[in-house]
Structures are given as C-alpha cells and as structure tokens.
Design an enzyme around this catalytic site. Structure first.
Site, PDB file in Angstrom:
ATOM      1  N   ASP A  13       0.808  -1.222   0.000  1.00  0.00           N
ATOM      2  CA  ASP A  13       0.000   0.000   0.000  1.00  0.00           C
ATOM      3  C   ASP A  13       0.840   1.271   0.000  1.00  0.00           C
ATOM      4  OD1 ASP A  13      -2.215  -1.668   0.098  1.00  0.00           O
ATOM      5  OD2 ASP A  13      -2.272  -1.636   2.290  1.00  0.00           O
ATOM      6  N   GLY A  15       1.535   2.984  -2.611  1.00  0.00           N
ATOM      7  CA  GLY A  15       1.126   3.863  -3.711  1.00  0.00           C
ATOM      8  C   GLY A  15       1.685   3.366  -5.041  1.00  0.00           C
ATOM      9  N   LYS A  16       1.866   2.048  -5.146  1.00  0.00           N
ATOM     10  CA  LYS A  16       2.428   1.466  -6.371  1.00  0.00           C
ATOM     11  C   LYS A  16       1.533   1.751  -7.568  1.00  0.00           C
ATOM     12  CE  LYS A  16       2.337  -2.526  -4.277  1.00  0.00           C
ATOM     13  NZ  LYS A  16       2.013  -2.060  -2.914  1.00  0.00           N
ATOM     14  N   GLY A  17       0.197   1.604  -7.351  1.00  0.00           N
ATOM     15  CA  GLY A  17      -0.752   1.801  -8.453  1.00  0.00           C
ATOM     16  C   GLY A  17      -0.605   3.185  -9.049  1.00  0.00           C
ATOM     17  N   LYS A  18      -0.507   4.184  -8.185  1.00  0.00           N
ATOM     18  CA  LYS A  18      -0.408   5.558  -8.667  1.00  0.00           C
ATOM     19  C   LYS A  18       0.884   5.759  -9.470  1.00  0.00           C
ATOM     20  CE  LYS A  18       0.155  10.263  -7.284  1.00  0.00           C
ATOM     21  NZ  LYS A  18       0.521  11.205  -6.246  1.00  0.00           N
ATOM     22  N   GLY A  40      -4.578  -4.244  -3.839  1.00  0.00           N
ATOM     23  CA  GLY A  40      -5.555  -3.190  -4.139  1.00  0.00           C
ATOM     24  C   GLY A  40      -4.747  -1.972  -4.538  1.00  0.00           C
ATOM     25  N   HIS A  41      -4.698  -1.683  -5.829  1.00  0.00           N
ATOM     26  CA  HIS A  41      -3.868  -0.591  -6.346  1.00  0.00           C
ATOM     27  C   HIS A  41      -4.782   0.541  -6.807  1.00  0.00           C
ATOM     28  CE1 HIS A  41      -0.257  -3.502  -7.135  1.00  0.00           C
ATOM     29  NE2 HIS A  41      -0.678  -3.488  -5.893  1.00  0.00           N
ATOM     30  N   THR A 129      -5.972 -11.383   3.576  1.00  0.00           N
ATOM     31  CA  THR A 129      -7.063 -10.676   2.904  1.00  0.00           C
ATOM     32  C   THR A 129      -8.237 -11.620   2.626  1.00  0.00           C
ATOM     33  OG1 THR A 129      -6.107 -11.185   0.768  1.00  0.00           O
ATOM     34  CG2 THR A 129      -5.462  -9.082   1.766  1.00  0.00           C
ATOM     35  N   GLN A 224       1.883  -6.129  -3.155  1.00  0.00           N
ATOM     36  CA  GLN A 224       2.332  -6.233  -1.755  1.00  0.00           C
ATOM     37  C   GLN A 224       3.631  -5.425  -1.565  1.00  0.00           C
ATOM     38  OE1 GLN A 224       1.242  -9.599  -3.276  1.00  0.00           O
ATOM     39  NE2 GLN A 224      -0.632  -8.523  -2.769  1.00  0.00           N
ATOM     40  N   THR A 239       2.972 -12.595   2.839  1.00  0.00           N
ATOM     41  CA  THR A 239       2.108 -13.191   1.822  1.00  0.00           C
ATOM     42  C   THR A 239       2.849 -14.402   1.256  1.00  0.00           C
ATOM     43  OG1 THR A 239       0.670 -12.688  -0.048  1.00  0.00           O
ATOM     44  CG2 THR A 239       2.901 -11.755  -0.139  1.00  0.00           C
ATOM     45  N   THR A 301      -9.735  -4.735   1.611  1.00  0.00           N
ATOM     46  CA  THR A 301     -10.608  -5.248   2.682  1.00  0.00           C
ATOM     47  C   THR A 301     -11.255  -4.149   3.515  1.00  0.00           C
ATOM     48  OG1 THR A 301      -8.715  -5.344   4.173  1.00  0.00           O
ATOM     49  CG2 THR A 301      -9.219  -7.347   2.939  1.00  0.00           C
TER      50      THR A 301
HETATM   51  P1  GDP Z   1      -0.757   0.311  -3.572  1.00  0.00           P
HETATM   52  O1  GDP Z   1      -1.359  -0.952  -3.097  1.00  0.00           O
HETATM   53  O2  GDP Z   1       0.703   0.380  -3.309  1.00  0.00           O
HETATM   54  O3  GDP Z   1      -1.080   0.634  -5.004  1.00  0.00           O
HETATM   55  O4  GDP Z   1      -1.403   1.467  -2.683  1.00  0.00           O
HETATM   56  P2  GDP Z   1      -2.967   1.616  -2.281  1.00  0.00           P
HETATM   57  O5  GDP Z   1      -3.736   2.057  -3.446  1.00  0.00           O
HETATM   58  O6  GDP Z   1      -3.433   0.394  -1.559  1.00  0.00           O
HETATM   59  O7  GDP Z   1      -2.868   2.708  -1.158  1.00  0.00           O
HETATM   60  C1  GDP Z   1      -2.297   3.954  -1.400  1.00  0.00           C
HETATM   61  C2  GDP Z   1      -3.336   5.031  -1.069  1.00  0.00           C
HETATM   62  O8  GDP Z   1      -2.698   6.287  -1.018  1.00  0.00           O
HETATM   63  C3  GDP Z   1      -4.415   5.173  -2.130  1.00  0.00           C
HETATM   64  O9  GDP Z   1      -5.596   5.574  -1.514  1.00  0.00           O
HETATM   65  C4  GDP Z   1      -3.875   6.251  -3.036  1.00  0.00           C
HETATM   66  O10 GDP Z   1      -4.906   6.960  -3.719  1.00  0.00           O
HETATM   67  C5  GDP Z   1      -3.197   7.146  -2.043  1.00  0.00           C
HETATM   68  N1  GDP Z   1      -2.016   7.879  -2.528  1.00  0.00           N
HETATM   69  C6  GDP Z   1      -1.036   7.466  -3.365  1.00  0.00           C
HETATM   70  N2  GDP Z   1      -0.089   8.412  -3.462  1.00  0.00           N
HETATM   71  C7  GDP Z   1      -0.470   9.423  -2.657  1.00  0.00           C
HETATM   72  C8  GDP Z   1       0.115  10.690  -2.305  1.00  0.00           C
HETATM   73  O11 GDP Z   1       1.197  11.051  -2.758  1.00  0.00           O
HETATM   74  N3  GDP Z   1      -0.596  11.462  -1.425  1.00  0.00           N
HETATM   75  C9  GDP Z   1      -1.788  11.075  -0.892  1.00  0.00           C
HETATM   76  N4  GDP Z   1      -2.396  11.889  -0.033  1.00  0.00           N
HETATM   77  N5  GDP Z   1      -2.357   9.899  -1.208  1.00  0.00           N
HETATM   78  C10 GDP Z   1      -1.696   9.092  -2.070  1.00  0.00           C
HETATM   79  P1  IMO Z   2      -0.959  -4.194  -2.246  1.00  0.00           P
HETATM   80  O1  IMO Z   2      -0.493  -4.771  -3.553  1.00  0.00           O
HETATM   81  C1  IMO Z   2      -0.963  -4.547   2.099  1.00  0.00           C
HETATM   82  C2  IMO Z   2      -1.104  -8.592   3.737  1.00  0.00           C
HETATM   83  C3  IMO Z   2      -2.364  -9.021   4.465  1.00  0.00           C
HETATM   84  C4  IMO Z   2      -1.758  -9.985   5.466  1.00  0.00           C
HETATM   85  C5  IMO Z   2      -0.660 -10.672   4.654  1.00  0.00           C
HETATM   86  C6  IMO Z   2      -1.065 -11.994   4.041  1.00  0.00           C
HETATM   87  O2  IMO Z   2      -2.241  -3.470  -2.324  1.00  0.00           O
HETATM   88  O3  IMO Z   2       0.142  -3.411  -1.595  1.00  0.00           O
HETATM   89  P2  IMO Z   2      -2.601 -12.663   1.983  1.00  0.00           P
HETATM   90  O4  IMO Z   2      -4.052 -12.394   1.712  1.00  0.00           O
HETATM   91  O5  IMO Z   2      -1.680 -12.141   0.943  1.00  0.00           O
HETATM   92  O6  IMO Z   2      -2.332 -14.106   2.308  1.00  0.00           O
HETATM   93  O7  IMO Z   2      -2.294 -11.867   3.346  1.00  0.00           O
HETATM   94  O8  IMO Z   2      -0.306  -9.762   3.634  1.00  0.00           O
HETATM   95  N1  IMO Z   2      -1.330  -8.091   2.358  1.00  0.00           N
HETATM   96  C7  IMO Z   2      -1.227  -6.816   2.014  1.00  0.00           C
HETATM   97  N2  IMO Z   2      -1.019  -5.711   2.768  1.00  0.00           N
HETATM   98  N3  IMO Z   2      -1.081  -4.445   0.746  1.00  0.00           N
HETATM   99  C8  IMO Z   2      -1.283  -5.536  -0.008  1.00  0.00           C
HETATM  100  O9  IMO Z   2      -1.279  -5.495  -1.359  1.00  0.00           O
HETATM  101  C9  IMO Z   2      -1.407  -6.788   0.614  1.00  0.00           C
HETATM  102  N4  IMO Z   2      -1.639  -8.038   0.172  1.00  0.00           N
HETATM  103  C10 IMO Z   2      -1.566  -8.827   1.254  1.00  0.00           C
HETATM  104  O10 IMO Z   2      -2.993  -7.924   5.095  1.00  0.00           O
HETATM  105  O11 IMO Z   2      -1.145  -9.279   6.507  1.00  0.00           O
HETATM  106 MG    MG Z   3      -2.919  -1.610  -1.842  1.00  0.00          MG
END
Ligand code: GDP
Ligand code: IMO
Ligand code: MG
Length: 425
Positions: A13, A15-18, A40-41, A129, A224, A239, A301
C-alpha cells in the site's frame, strides 16, 4: 535494457498503483508478476477513483498493453468482474490484456481454506485478505494446482476440479469443521470460464521476450511489499509470493539481465495491514492522525491500516534485497502539519544498537526504534509544481531519507491524484 520494476519497499500500500499509472504512458507493456486479488492498487484522476486488484495499473492508458504473468494467482471470477468494470468506464481491455497460460487459478476452496485456517490459527492469525492466496500457492508448489490453460479443456477441467474439491472437502470438514463445498455447482460454474478467458490467454513469457527483442519497454508491477516477501519478509506474517525484484523474473519468465531500473515505492511514513511485527508503529494520537489524514484503510478489505514513523532500518534492508536504483516517496503531503518528524535510524535490541534489520521474529519483536527528529513542515503540498516549491523542511526530510538509503528520490507524491506528483528532472 528496457525492463523497469516497481516494488513496494515496506508492507504494501505504498502507492504502487499511482506510480505505475504515472509511468505507464512511457511504457509499451505493464506486467503484474506475483500475488493476486489480495492487491488493491488505487488510481485517481479527475473525479474518478479505481482500485485494481488483478489487472495491471497501465490499463487506463490505451497505448499500453497489459500482462498478467505466470507468477500471479488468478481468481477467474474476480478477473472477469474487473474487466467488466473497466470496460464499463469506457476503457477497452480486449486485445490489450494478455494472461499467462501458466498462471495458477484461485478456486472457491482456496478461499474457504484461507478463511478456515485463519480461524484455526486464532490468536496467531496472519490477518490475510481472505482471497485464497496462500492455499492457491500451496497447491502450485505441491504440484496439484489448476492453471489457466486447464480452463481451456472442459473435460480435463471437470476431472481435475472434481478431484480437487473432493480432497479439499475432506480437509475442510475433518480438520477445520467447515461445511463441504458443492462439487457439481463449482464444476458447472467454472467450466463456463473457458470462452470468457480464451481470448486473453497467451504464452506471456514468449510475448514479453519477443517485445524485448524488438526494443520495447516493460514495466513490471509488484504487488504487496518487500517486507511481505515469503522468504525475506517478517515470516510467517507475510504473503505467499515474492514481491521482491527477483520475483519479477520468475513471475514473468524474463531474464534478470533484462532489468535495468528498480524503483522502490516508499510511503513517507509506515503502514501495515494485518498482523505481525511493526517496530515503529504508533498507537497514539500521531498514529491516529496519519490514519485519518492518509485515509489509511485497506483498498481491498477496508481494514484500518496500522500507522507509524518511517523506518530506515527496514528500508535499508529492502533496498539491499531489491537493489533499488531510485525511490518514489509517496504521501509526503500527509505529514504536513506535524510539528516534528521522527525517523527510525537504528534499533536497540537487548541494550545493543544495530542498523541491521533482524530477520527472525523473536529478535525483531524485541527491537525498539531509535529515532532522529527532524523539523516538521506545513502547507498544502499539492499546490507545488516543482520540487523547489516544497517547504525547506519537506525537502530536508527527503534529502535525509535519500542520503541514509544512498538511493536518489526521483518521484514525490503530494496528493492522491495523478497530477499531484513531482518528478525530478
Ligand atoms: P498500492 O497498493 O501500493 O497501489 O497502494 P494503495 O492504493 O493500496 O494505497 C495507497 C493510497 O494512497 C491510495 O488511496 C492512493 O490513492 C493514495 N495515494 C497514493 N499516493 C499518494 C500521495 O502522494 N498522497 C496522498 N495523499 N495519497 C496518495
Ligand atoms: P498491495 O499490492 C498490504 C497482507 C495481508 C496480510 C498478509 C497476508 O495493495 O500493496 P494474503 O491475503 O496475501 O495471504 O495476506 O499480507 N497483504 C497486504 N497488505 N497491501 C497488499 O497489497 C497486501 N496483500 C496482502 O494484510 O497481513
Ligand atoms: Mg494496496
């Protein structure tokens, strides 16, 4: 060589998606190499927000092809739902998405086992998850998995699936006391995926290597984060795949020599969702503030994410594991307004100070963070159009991180939207 890899440098999490969405227009192909719909990206542009779980984060750029590699575990239902949602927004997927024939499938029994095993672990639950990731990778490595290619052979699939569900039903009922799954209902439902998935199925390793031979550029998108890597993360709170850079080669079928750029995505502070060690976790007002300002709730989640200060001991470790050539620091804006910023630069373990990340849990559990304190900054960073526009203290914070990790910072996130990003020239 034209392969870049984007990797979460913490616990996911980041911010890989961004960042992938930002880089995608300059790439011919974006490819996911591990994990599944546990990811969840999030991508935000204009008034639109989309959370991708399986489809690569290049899908909103029509000139970019997308690949789901052999290392990903695919839930066919989740995949088809996601394709439909993206097409409903007006972005074509057919013809642009290629799915590896060798990728393993997540079946309903994987999700049932994931849930049952977590219940059975009780206080020691990982906090997965619930997407069936662990049990699907178990079957892959036990050589009893069902792959995408199996979907294309109805009779074969019926046989394999029936045997697998019967075996899993015995495990579910005898060991976990769970209900048995309906064999016929699942088989009838899943044989129907052949026609839906057929147009996307490709030998993606051959596709990617041909593209490399033609000089095309590829962005490998990790899911992850490195601290969740099954070998190098905080095991067993990890994971079941390899988010680290080595995983990009095995998960896509490309050689390590093709990679020349490894971008570590670092959130300006730390978060973790699920259980397991987190030395810099803040269970106080500052932690609450980071969660509220950063909207730190899981994109898959909805669970609240645990929040804490940036941990350079952990980041030095993941930088070493992955070989980061550059860093993207996201969510710097979320730290605006904090009077002071703490950064963990060492751990104290049993009275001794170390800068080395302990990889066994019993030692890590005893680690106490040693902090250096930097001045805070304030103001709305999303207004900045250039790194020079950032407050001095924000630039000093970034410089401190870059100096300690000995890796340049090339991208800075100042808000969730695509345009709220600063790129070093
Ligand atoms: P990922 O799993 O690495 O793609 O990250 P997630 O999408 O799960 O979580 C990142 C969260 O931070 C998302 O809600 C993004 O919209 C948000 N985000 C990403 N970059 C930034 C940033 O530079 N500033 C802020 N405020 N939010 C950001
Ligand atoms: P992104 O790609 C954050 C965490 C779960 C749990 C552990 C194992 O959005 O960064 P799993 O369902 O993979 O067997 O769960 O890993 N986890 C993540 N935490 N971002 C994720 O993906 C994750 N994918 C799994 O919360 O602790
Ligand atoms: Mg995520």
């Amino acid at each position: 060589m034209p392969v870049s890899v984007v990797i979460g440098a913490q616990w996911g999490d980041e911010g890989k998606g961004k960042v992938v969405d930002l880089l995608a227009p300059s790439m011919d192909i974006v490819a996911r190499y591990q994990g599944g719909a546990n990811a969840g990206h999030t991508i935000k542009w204009g008034d639109e927000t989309f959370v991708l779980h399986l489809i690569p984060s290049g899908i909103f750029h029509e000139g970019t092809a997308c690949v789901i590699g052999n290392g990903v575990v695919i839930d066919p239902k989740a995949l088809m739902d996601e394709i439909r949602q993206i097409e409903a927004l007006g972005y074509p997927v057919a013809g642009r998405l290629k799915i590896s024939h060798n990728a393993h499938l997540i079946m309903p029994y994987h999700k049932a086992l994931d849930e049952a095993k977590e219940r059975w672990r009780d206080a020691e639950a990982i906090g997965t998850t619930g997407r069936g990731i662990g049990p699907a990778y178990v079957d892959k490595f036990a050589r009893s998995g069902i792959r995408v290619v199996d979907l294309l052979d109805r009779d074969g699939l019926r046989k394999k699936l029936t045997a697998a569900i019967e075996e899993k039903n015995d495990i579910l009922s005898a060991i976990y006391g769970s209900e048995r799954l309906d064999v016929d209902a699942i088989v009838d439902e899943y044989v129907e995926f052949d026609q839906q998935i057929d147009p996307y199925v490709t030998d993606t390793s051959a596709f990617l290597n041909d593209a490399l031979a033609e000089g095309k550029s590829i962005l490998a998108e990790g899911a992850q984060g490195a601290l969740l890597d099954v070998d190098h993360g905080t095991y067993p709170y990890v994971t079941s795949s390899h988010p680290t850079s080595g995983g990009a080669c095995t998960g896509l079928g490309i050689p390590p020599t093709a990679i020349d750029r490894i971008i570590g995505i670092v959130k300006a502070y730390s978060t973790r969702v699920g259980n397991g060690p987190f030395p810099t976790e803040l269970e106080d007002e500052t932690g609450e503030r980071l969660r509220a300002e950063g909207h730190e709730f899981g994109a898959t989640t909805g669970r609240p994410r645990r929040c804490g200060w940036l941990d350079l001991v952990a980041l030095n470790y993941t930088s070493r594991l992955n070989g980061f050539t550059e860093l993207a620091v996201t969510k710097l804006d979320v730290m605006s307004g904090l009077p002071e910023l703490k950064v963990c630069t060492a751990y104290e373990i049993d009275g001794k100070t170390t800068e080395r990340f302990p990889t066994d849990l019993r030692t890590l559990d005893r680690a106490r963070p040693v902090y250096e304190t930097l001045p805070g900054f304030s103001g709305d960073l999303s207004e900045a159009r250039d790194i020079a526009d950032l407050p001095d203290a924000a630039r000093d914070y970034l410089q401190f991180v870059s100096d300690r990790l000995k890796v340049p910072i090339t991208v800075i996130g100042t808000g969730p939207k695509r345009e709220e990003t600063l790129v070093a020239s």
